[in-house]
Design a protein around this motif. Sequence first.
Motif, PDB file in Angstrom:
ATOM      1  N   SER A 324       0.970  -1.485   0.058  1.00 63.06           N
ATOM      2  CA  SER A 324      -0.242  -0.100  -0.048  1.00 63.06           C
ATOM      3  C   SER A 324       0.804   1.360   0.040  1.00 63.06           C
ATOM      4  CB  SER A 324      -1.051  -0.078   1.110  1.00 63.06           C
ATOM      5  OG  SER A 324      -1.875  -1.022   1.148  1.00 63.06           O
ATOM      6  N   HIS A 326       0.802   5.746   0.392  1.00 59.32           N
ATOM      7  CA  HIS A 326      -0.078   7.002   0.121  1.00 59.32           C
ATOM      8  C   HIS A 326       0.697   8.113  -0.438  1.00 59.32           C
ATOM      9  CE1 HIS A 326      -3.422   7.508   2.911  1.00 59.32           C
ATOM     10  NE2 HIS A 326      -2.970   6.851   4.011  1.00 59.32           N
ATOM     11  N   HIS A 361      -5.790   6.329   0.144  1.00 56.31           N
ATOM     12  CA  HIS A 361      -7.110   5.876   0.034  1.00 56.31           C
ATOM     13  C   HIS A 361      -7.699   6.915  -0.853  1.00 56.31           C
ATOM     14  CE1 HIS A 361      -6.882   2.739   3.289  1.00 56.31           C
ATOM     15  NE2 HIS A 361      -6.090   3.879   4.214  1.00 56.31           N
ATOM     16  N   ASN A 424     -12.964   1.547   1.849  1.00 56.55           N
ATOM     17  CA  ASN A 424     -12.214   1.357   2.770  1.00 56.55           C
ATOM     18  C   ASN A 424     -12.792   1.202   4.063  1.00 56.55           C
ATOM     19  OD1 ASN A 424      -9.244   0.329   3.477  1.00 56.55           O
ATOM     20  ND2 ASN A 424      -9.831   2.200   5.079  1.00 56.55           N
ATOM     21  N   ASN A 482      -8.702  -6.064   5.425  1.00 60.62           N
ATOM     22  CA  ASN A 482      -7.858  -5.394   6.367  1.00 60.62           C
ATOM     23  C   ASN A 482      -8.009  -6.011   7.747  1.00 60.62           C
ATOM     24  OD1 ASN A 482      -7.478  -3.627   4.311  1.00 60.62           O
ATOM     25  ND2 ASN A 482      -8.573  -1.792   5.355  1.00 60.62           N
ATOM     26  N   GLU A 512      -4.598  -4.767   3.901  1.00 61.54           N
ATOM     27  CA  GLU A 512      -4.032  -4.402   5.051  1.00 61.54           C
ATOM     28  C   GLU A 512      -3.526  -5.359   5.925  1.00 61.54           C
ATOM     29  OE1 GLU A 512      -5.308  -0.633   6.623  1.00 61.54           O
ATOM     30  OE2 GLU A 512      -6.140  -0.039   4.460  1.00 61.54           O
ATOM     31  N   TRP A 557       0.511  -2.937   4.816  1.00 61.58           N
ATOM     32  CA  TRP A 557       0.334  -1.448   5.255  1.00 61.58           C
ATOM     33  C   TRP A 557       1.448  -0.936   5.973  1.00 61.58           C
ATOM     34  CZ3 TRP A 557      -3.040   2.077   3.276  1.00 61.58           C
ATOM     35  CH2 TRP A 557      -3.107   3.248   3.940  1.00 61.58           C
ATOM     36  N   ILE A 558       2.530  -0.148   5.423  1.00 67.28           N
ATOM     37  CA  ILE A 558       2.468   0.450   4.302  1.00 67.28           C
ATOM     38  C   ILE A 558       3.901   0.829   3.774  1.00 67.28           C
ATOM     39  CG2 ILE A 558       2.362   2.655   5.536  1.00 67.28           C
ATOM     40  CD1 ILE A 558       0.645   3.843   3.129  1.00 67.28           C
TER      41      ILE A 558
END
Length: 603
Positions: A324, A326, A361, A424, A482, A512, A557-558
């Motif tokens: 994942s 961001h 996300h 999510n 997750n 996740e 994550w992450i």
Amino acid sequence: MKFKIKTNSSNRFVLLTLCLMALYSGFAQSSLIQNIDNRTTVSLDGTWQIIIDPLENGYYNHRYQPKDNGFFMNEKMQTPSDLIEYNFDEGYELQVPGDWNTQMEKLYYYEGTVWYKRSFDYDKKDGKRVFVHFGAVNYDAKVYLNGKKLGDHIGGYTSFNFEVTDLLKAKDNFLVLKVDNTRKREAIPTVNTDWWNYGGITRSVTLVETELNFIRDYFIQLKKGSKANVEGWIQLDRPLETNVSIEIPELNISKNYRTDANGRALVSFNGAFDLWSPQNPKLYKLELVFAGNSLEDQIGFRTVETRGHKILLNGSPLFLKGISVHEEAPFSAGRVTTMEECEVLVSWAKEMGCNFIRLAHYPHSEQMVKAAEAAGLLVWSEIPVYWTVPFDNPETYANAENQLTDMISRDKNRTNIILWSVANETPISDARIAFLSNLSKKVKSLDNTRLTTAALDTQSSADGYNMIDDPLGEHIDVIGINQYCGWYFDKLSNCAKGKWKTSYDKPVIISEFGGGALQGYHGSEDERWTEEYQDALYKYNLQMLDNIEFMAGMTPWILKDFLSPRRNLKRIQNDFNRKGLISEEGIRKKAFYRMQDYYKGKN
């Protein structure tokens, strides 16, 4: 004669939503122009003047009514007696693209309104049209050129544009935006999130020059289920029955088509394609030609489908070795703003051994998607329907559907995207099922060549098993789960013993898992926040996940530590979510190398 239309609560919701969708499209917003990187453009990136306006004095008067002469007029004193209580040119400055939180210390936690102004000259050309295009503005943008309102846009992560042809001057144009990142309960995302609410003009601003009529949009992908037949469409900006063509020089493909009265041509042709894959990220130069003008793109061709618990790429099962990510700058904090930063994040994922990334996300920049495509990384793309949005609110649904449409509209030709995610970690309710199932249907109406997904919570346990039985599973193609064994629940050593069942004959991605560690903080594997604890958590969780026979992939994550105002533990967090496998300075933690070794042994 009088007619009465009977409505129940369900279709009243639909009618209201349709009205709100029209509102969210923007007052004067033009349909999104595809592929601006390969058009004639002028960048408006760089230094912009700003005014910080927490009470919105530049927009409302003392009776809280919109002003006719707000800051968007960019007024100047003409005589010494004039009363004008603002001046963009004598105030603060910010760089665009960029967020205001990390550029100015006093705006670090700020949520509210900031006015942006950029002055420029423009050499207008006869027979040309001009649009101003924004990569993203977070969150509520009101846009003005030379004192004239162009329109509004809601949503912090999707592109939009307005036509400005008739408003441009040769000298002294001024583009002004009122940007408000105030979180709202009914918004998408809602008030409660676990990432930083970066405000500002966070992606590039560009003037796009076109012909009077031009190819505005197109969709060129393999027909669902076929490795040789392309189906799609080409859309002109203005209605016109005329000829358009597609050329792929490398394959000696040249096809002519006729648009209908709405300026739309349906496309179909066959080709012997070298299919795109993580091992072979093949892209073809494609040219779209209209009225002697050519628009180029780099297009790949691949198929994606499911068979039971498997995801098939080009007809063969593929385990998704993911991470994942961001949209956070690689060696600091703040929004990613350059292709070079995107390429760094992509290179870190490749170094780990990934063939897949989950862009969480919210829709990441077009640059990020293209960098991943060139590097051979498959993509999960997501809208910020996150946690507890008000699922019974028609305005919220209209906003979500509009952001979904914008995301797909921009990236539908990027072959590496295989999953459109609609949510999510959302709590189960009838309203939520209706909301998300309708979004999933919307995806299919826009693009049936890809798969739908959502990241869900584990919903129940029975006979010692974690049971995947969320009813949303009926409405999506691939189920994301997750789970945070060893971090939010249970002991580390128990995680390896975890067992799973599913109610669905569908692929499952563990979207996740993980835990936090401060890079450079060491101790025993029983000591939380140490690299050793995080590494042990990964060790035991990977043992558990290896026993899930219906698992088709994972995105731990992450990738990198990221700013989040929820993370208040001083000395350890300091506003950072520490679940990254790489620190904010770019230093790998022990668990990074565990995942790297794991992926090396995973076919």
